[in-house]
Design an enzyme around this catalytic site. Structure first.
Site, PDB file in Angstrom:
ATOM      1  N   LYS A 120      45.713  67.674 -14.077  1.00  0.00           N
ATOM      2  CA  LYS A 120      45.831  68.752 -15.026  1.00  0.00           C
ATOM      3  C   LYS A 120      46.037  68.659 -16.528  1.00  0.00           C
ATOM      4  O   LYS A 120      47.016  67.874 -16.588  1.00  0.00           O
ATOM      5  CB  LYS A 120      47.377  69.762 -14.783  1.00  0.00           C
ATOM      6  N   SER A 130      55.082  78.273 -11.011  1.00  0.00           N
ATOM      7  CA  SER A 130      55.047  77.572 -11.509  1.00  0.00           C
ATOM      8  C   SER A 130      56.891  77.302 -12.605  1.00  0.00           C
ATOM      9  O   SER A 130      56.774  77.996 -13.648  1.00  0.00           O
ATOM     10  CB  SER A 130      54.423  76.950 -12.615  1.00  0.00           C
ATOM     11  N   ARG A 167      42.687  76.172  -6.577  1.00  0.00           N
ATOM     12  CA  ARG A 167      42.441  76.459  -7.856  1.00  0.00           C
ATOM     13  C   ARG A 167      40.545  75.574  -8.407  1.00  0.00           C
ATOM     14  O   ARG A 167      40.569  74.438  -7.678  1.00  0.00           O
ATOM     15  CB  ARG A 167      43.426  75.513  -8.701  1.00  0.00           C
TER      16      ARG A 167
END
Length: 220
Positions: free
Chosen positions: A148, A119, A47
Site C-alpha cells: 500500500k 483501519s 482489495r
C-alpha cells in the site's frame, strides 16, 4: 448470515489474507486464494483499487464462492455496494473521518450481523471505531510494506499496544508481516495478522500460508 460475534472473530481473523488484485492478476487471484485457504488462511479480504465496478463484482463473487467452499468469511475492501451485491460477509472501511463510510453507516447498510472492519492509526481512533459499531479494528503498518503506497511509516508494536489498550474488539495488524515476525505480534496482543504479498506473491501460496502456523504461532 452467521453471527460474527467478537469471540468468534478473534479466531476467524487469526490469519487474514489480503487478496490484493494489485499483487497478482485478477484471473489468477481465485486460484491463489484457494491455495492459501488450503494452507490455513482463516479469512479473506478483496482489495482491487484499479478494477471497474463490474470487474470488482465478478471477482468478488468468484472469491466468495471459493471462501464459502472453505467455510471462511469473505470481506470486501471499501465497497459496501459490491459487498452487498456479492453477498459477502462484510466490508472493511478506511480510517474514521476520511473518505470512506463510517462503521456506523456501513453497518446500517450491511446489516446487524455483518463484519465491519475499520483501519485505525492510534488508540483514540480505535475507541471511536468501537463506539461506532465496528466488528474489528486493523492497525498498521507494523513494518515497511510495498503493498500500500500511502500506508505511512512503520509503527510497530508501539501502535499495536496502544490500540490494544484502547479497545476490546478483535485486533488485526497489517504491514510487512512475515511468519518470523508474526509470533511477537500475537504475543503483544494481536488477535490476527493480515498478510498480502507474503502469501499472494509466493511461489507456493499454500506453503506460504502454512508457514504462519509452523513458524509464526498462528495456531496457538
Amino acid at each position: 448470515m452467521p453471527d460474527w460475534n467478537a469471540d468468534r472473530l478473534r479466531t476467524t481473523l487469526r490469519l487474514y489474507l489480503l487478496a490484493d488484485a494489485g499483487l497478482v492478476s485478477s484471473d489468477r487471484l481465485p486460484r491463489v486464494v484457494a491455495a492459501a485457504l488450503r494452507g490455513g488462511v482463516t479469512a479473506v479480504q478483496l482489495r482491487a483499487k484499479e478494477a471497474t465496478t463490474l470487474e470488482l463484482l465478478e471477482l468478488a463473487r468468484n472469491l466468495n464462492a471459493v471462501c464459502r467452499e472453505a467455510d471462511v468469511p469473505f470481506i470486501v475492501n471499501d465497497r459496501i455496494d459490491v459487498a452487498l451485491a456479492a453477498e459477502a460477509d462484510g466490508a472493511h472501511v478506511g480510517h474514521i473521518g476520511e473518505e470512506d463510510l463510517s462503521p456506523h453507516d456501513a453497518r446500517r447498510l450491511l446489516g446487524a450481523n455483518a463484519i465491519v472492519g475499520v483501519s485505525v492509526g492510534n488508540g483514540p481512533e480505535a475507541h471511536q471505531a468501537t463506539s461506532q459499531g465496528a466488528s474489528y479494528v486493523s492497525a498498521g503498518p507494523m513494518f515497511a510494506t510495498s503493498t500500500k503506497s500511502n500506508a505511512g511509516p512503520a509503527a510497530g508494536e508501539a501502535l499495536l499496544r496502544s490500540v490494544r489498550a484502547a479497545t476490546r474488539l478483535p485486533l488485526v495488524v497489517i504491514g510487512g508481516i512475515t511468519p518470523e515476525r508474526a509470533a511477537a505480534l500475537y504475543a503483544a496482543g494481536a488477535d490476527g495478522v493480515c498478510v498480502g504479498a507474503a502469501i499472494v506473491r509466493a511461489a507456493d501460496p499454500e506453503a506460504a500460508a502454512r508457514a504462519f502456523f509452523e513458524l509464526g504461532g498462528a495456531g496457538h
